[in-house]
Design a protein around this motif. Structure first.
Motif, mmCIF file in Angstrom:
data_model
loop_
_atom_site.group_PDB
_atom_site.id
_atom_site.type_symbol
_atom_site.label_atom_id
_atom_site.label_comp_id
_atom_site.label_asym_id
_atom_site.label_seq_id
_atom_site.Cartn_x
_atom_site.Cartn_y
_atom_site.Cartn_z
ATOM 1 N N LEU A 60 1.775 40.404 -47.882
ATOM 2 C CA LEU A 60 2.799 40.958 -48.756
ATOM 3 C C LEU A 60 3.882 39.896 -48.896
ATOM 4 O O LEU A 60 4.620 39.615 -47.954
ATOM 5 N N ALA A 62 7.221 38.440 -49.932
ATOM 6 C CA ALA A 62 8.579 38.832 -50.284
ATOM 7 C C ALA A 62 9.183 37.807 -51.242
ATOM 8 O O ALA A 62 8.824 36.627 -51.217
ATOM 9 N N ASP A 96 2.842 41.421 -54.093
ATOM 10 C CA ASP A 96 4.300 41.318 -54.022
ATOM 11 C C ASP A 96 4.814 42.365 -53.048
ATOM 12 O O ASP A 96 4.384 43.519 -53.064
ATOM 13 N N TRP A 97 5.740 41.965 -52.197
ATOM 14 C CA TRP A 97 6.350 42.872 -51.221
ATOM 15 C C TRP A 97 7.355 43.776 -51.911
ATOM 16 O O TRP A 97 8.168 43.338 -52.716
ATOM 17 N N ALA A 102 6.562 49.329 -46.686
ATOM 18 C CA ALA A 102 6.747 49.338 -45.231
ATOM 19 C C ALA A 102 6.230 50.639 -44.618
ATOM 20 O O ALA A 102 5.727 50.651 -43.496
ATOM 21 N N ALA A 105 2.177 51.115 -43.554
ATOM 22 C CA ALA A 105 1.487 49.820 -43.651
ATOM 23 C C ALA A 105 0.312 49.782 -42.684
ATOM 24 O O ALA A 105 0.407 50.230 -41.543
ATOM 25 N N GLN A 109 -1.951 44.401 -42.776
ATOM 26 C CA GLN A 109 -0.889 43.976 -43.692
ATOM 27 C C GLN A 109 0.159 43.146 -42.953
ATOM 28 O O GLN A 109 0.569 43.485 -41.843
ATOM 29 N N TRP A 110 0.603 42.069 -43.634
ATOM 30 C CA TRP A 110 1.571 41.129 -43.092
ATOM 31 C C TRP A 110 2.580 40.788 -44.171
ATOM 32 O O TRP A 110 2.208 40.573 -45.318
ATOM 33 N N ARG A 111 3.850 40.734 -43.803
ATOM 34 C CA ARG A 111 4.891 40.353 -44.761
ATOM 35 C C ARG A 111 5.263 38.893 -44.525
ATOM 36 O O ARG A 111 5.544 38.481 -43.397
ATOM 37 N N ASP A 113 7.980 36.165 -45.431
ATOM 38 C CA ASP A 113 9.314 35.876 -45.956
ATOM 39 C C ASP A 113 9.473 34.369 -46.044
ATOM 40 O O ASP A 113 8.958 33.623 -45.210
ATOM 41 N N ARG A 141 5.388 42.001 -39.467
ATOM 42 C CA ARG A 141 4.719 43.239 -39.836
ATOM 43 C C ARG A 141 5.641 43.970 -40.805
ATOM 44 O O ARG A 141 6.863 43.963 -40.626
ATOM 45 N N PRO A 142 5.096 44.600 -41.831
ATOM 46 C CA PRO A 142 5.944 45.361 -42.759
ATOM 47 C C PRO A 142 6.747 46.419 -42.000
ATOM 48 O O PRO A 142 6.226 47.102 -41.125
#
Length: 162
Positions: A60, A62, A96-97, A102, A105, A109-111, A113, A141-142
């Protein structure tokens, strides 16, 4: 070989040598960010935090935070990062985040930044201006603030390509 042919041959060789020796300069923003985004994709793919196979993971992405002194839009960097990450062989899925992601999730799933900041004043060279930067990448993690993996990429962008 007559003098005229020899002169033409020398001129041709000089022209070819000049072309080969001239440094490549990005002509568009996409080209200027392409190398940076490829480095990001390689770093993320090599992250020990991201489970294998990466194709089973969802990244994901950001919206990047960008230092206004760099004069770069977050949308352009986001597009370039997305393209590079999607271009990975056996890479993760990329979305797209959004904060709404969140909730609920999944474990896959990984965010990601990213923060692009000016690391030094602009450098004025004889033929161009360079913008030194530091790009910080953080994998989380989200819905969590704890960084599970972080790295930095340092470099410089050619301001004439921006």
């Amino acid at each position: 070989m007559n003098t005229r042919r020899r002169t033409l041959l020398v001129l041709l060789l000089l022209a070819l040598t000049g072309c080969a020796a001239a440094p490549e300069r990005p002509e568009t923003m996409r080209q200027a960010l392409f190398g940076l985004s490829e480095r990001v994709a390689e770093q993320v793919a090599a992250s020990p935090t991201l489970p294998r196979p990466a194709t089973d993971q969802v990244l994901l992405l950001a919206m990047p935070e960008i230092d206004p002194d760099l004069g770069l839009s977050d949308e352009r960097l986001m597009e370039s990062l997305t393209r590079a990450l999607l271009g990975l062989d056996d890479g993760p899925q990329v979305l797209d985040w959004r904060p709404s992601l969140a909730d609920g999730a999944g474990r896959n799933q990984w965010r990601l930044d990213s923060r692009l900041s000016a690391s030094a004043p602009r450098l004025q060279l004889s033929d161009r201006e360079l913008l030194p930067y530091r790009l910080t990448l953080t994998l989380r993690r989200p819905g969590h603030d704890q960084a599970l993996w972080q790295t930095h990429i340092d470099g410089a962008l050619d301001a004439t390509a921006l």
